[in-house]
Write a protein that holds these residues in place. Sequence first.
Motif, PDB file in Angstrom:
ATOM      1  N   THR A 177       0.835  -1.207   0.000  1.00  0.00           N
ATOM      2  CA  THR A 177       0.000   0.000   0.000  1.00  0.00           C
ATOM      3  C   THR A 177       0.870   1.258   0.000  1.00  0.00           C
ATOM      4  O   THR A 177       1.808   1.359   0.788  1.00  0.00           O
ATOM      5  CB  THR A 177      -0.892  -0.024   1.257  1.00  0.00           C
ATOM      6  OG1 THR A 177      -1.689  -1.212   1.207  1.00  0.00           O
ATOM      7  CG2 THR A 177      -1.783   1.210   1.324  1.00  0.00           C
ATOM      8  N   PRO A 178       0.563   2.232  -0.859  1.00  0.00           N
ATOM      9  CA  PRO A 178       1.350   3.466  -0.855  1.00  0.00           C
ATOM     10  C   PRO A 178       1.091   4.306   0.391  1.00  0.00           C
ATOM     11  O   PRO A 178      -0.060   4.504   0.789  1.00  0.00           O
ATOM     12  CB  PRO A 178       0.883   4.205  -2.115  1.00  0.00           C
ATOM     13  CG  PRO A 178      -0.398   3.576  -2.510  1.00  0.00           C
ATOM     14  CD  PRO A 178      -0.437   2.189  -1.943  1.00  0.00           C
TER      15      PRO A 178
ATOM     16  N   THR B 140      -4.643   4.548  -0.263  1.00  0.00           N
ATOM     17  CA  THR B 140      -3.474   5.384   0.012  1.00  0.00           C
ATOM     18  C   THR B 140      -3.549   5.830   1.464  1.00  0.00           C
ATOM     19  O   THR B 140      -4.643   6.047   1.986  1.00  0.00           O
ATOM     20  CB  THR B 140      -3.479   6.674  -0.853  1.00  0.00           C
ATOM     21  OG1 THR B 140      -3.653   6.314  -2.225  1.00  0.00           O
ATOM     22  CG2 THR B 140      -2.182   7.447  -0.704  1.00  0.00           C
ATOM     23  N   ARG B 142      -1.973   8.927   3.822  1.00  0.00           N
ATOM     24  CA  ARG B 142      -1.212  10.188   3.822  1.00  0.00           C
ATOM     25  C   ARG B 142      -0.762  10.510   5.248  1.00  0.00           C
ATOM     26  O   ARG B 142      -1.539  10.344   6.197  1.00  0.00           O
ATOM     27  CB  ARG B 142      -2.083  11.336   3.295  1.00  0.00           C
ATOM     28  CG  ARG B 142      -2.405  11.238   1.801  1.00  0.00           C
ATOM     29  CD  ARG B 142      -3.419  12.276   1.378  1.00  0.00           C
ATOM     30  NE  ARG B 142      -4.704  12.086   2.034  1.00  0.00           N
ATOM     31  CZ  ARG B 142      -5.605  11.174   1.665  1.00  0.00           C
ATOM     32  NH1 ARG B 142      -5.386  10.374   0.631  1.00  0.00           N
ATOM     33  NH2 ARG B 142      -6.747  11.057   2.332  1.00  0.00           N
TER      34      ARG B 142
END
Lengths: 185, 185
Positions: A177-178, B140, B142
């Motif tokens: 997963t980014p 994603t 963050r």
Amino acid sequence: MDWFKIVNGINADQLFQTIDLVKENPDLARFKFRAQNTWINGTPNRAMVKDFYGALQEDDSREPMVFDLDEPPVLCGENKGANPVEYLLVALSGCLTTSMVAHAAAKDITLEKVSSRYEGDLDLQGFLGLSEEVPVGYQTIRVYFHIETDISEAQKEELVKMAQKYSPVYNTITKATPVMVHLEK
Amino acid sequence: MDWFKIVNGINADQLFQTIDLVKENPDLARFKFRAQNTWINGTPNRAMVKDFYGALQEDDSREPMVFDLDEPPVLCGENKGANPVEYLLVALSGCLTTSMVAHAAAKDITLEKVSSRYEGDLDLQGFLGLSEEVPVGYQTIRVYFHIETDISEAQKEELVKMAQKYSPVYNTITKATPVMVHLEK
């Protein structure tokens, strides 16, 4: 009076209604989950979870949930909380369990007891910068489920497969997963 | 009386001694971390963390640490705890923070305040089995770091990079870690 079908303590009617609503409006399924962290000093730090976005609205109704993280003395810590890689196993454990229980409920399979054990191999040569070859993260995580209910072994194996297929944390860990890390000015 | 060099509350001497010992005997760096989980009923379940293996021995000295996991009502839960994907963000937050602080200590960079925010996008169409294309896990994550100390922005950016390079949880999530799930007879 309304009657709901409850399986494994899960309101299966609410689950199927949710699925129908999401089919009509997929935006209902878009969630944003959040956490904050404040460094204390040394290895201890503290995380807080409260608000999230989902079902088209912000939800700030929960009381703040606070988590202390630290390391044991052998890792320069003071034992003020479980360490971050242990919290990762906690996250995985809750997610595989809930995914199994919810998908069993959707298939009308009643469960009696579900418990599980987690063990992850971590070679700290990665963290310590002593090897570029050793993975910095867990090398492997092993999970052992114990399921008590009156179904066949094959059906239990099927539940274990469903838990993996549908667990968000399992898929976050196994699918690269980014994670985008920014510095705020 | 012994004097130790303490940077950011971390015993930098102990850290460097550990590195020297691991260089001589890499087996010292092999750790096994563990958790257990017991399903309660419905979406609530409870995890426990206690023992681990590391530095060539079992460590059972900590008191058990217990974590309640649940879902909010919009996800069929009862708000008895943070949910598993939130625990994953907690794990990531503690790990990036400790990795940054320890590696700053090793480089003799004194930090004043470190805080960070986390947000992950989750589309529940995956969990609900409504789409094979939508990822089941976080799409994603963050992260936003706020660092207060008397160093340049470039040095702060370097700390953010070190945190990512050396954080076990960050690397577990971003590198497709194998998770083997077994059914116990």
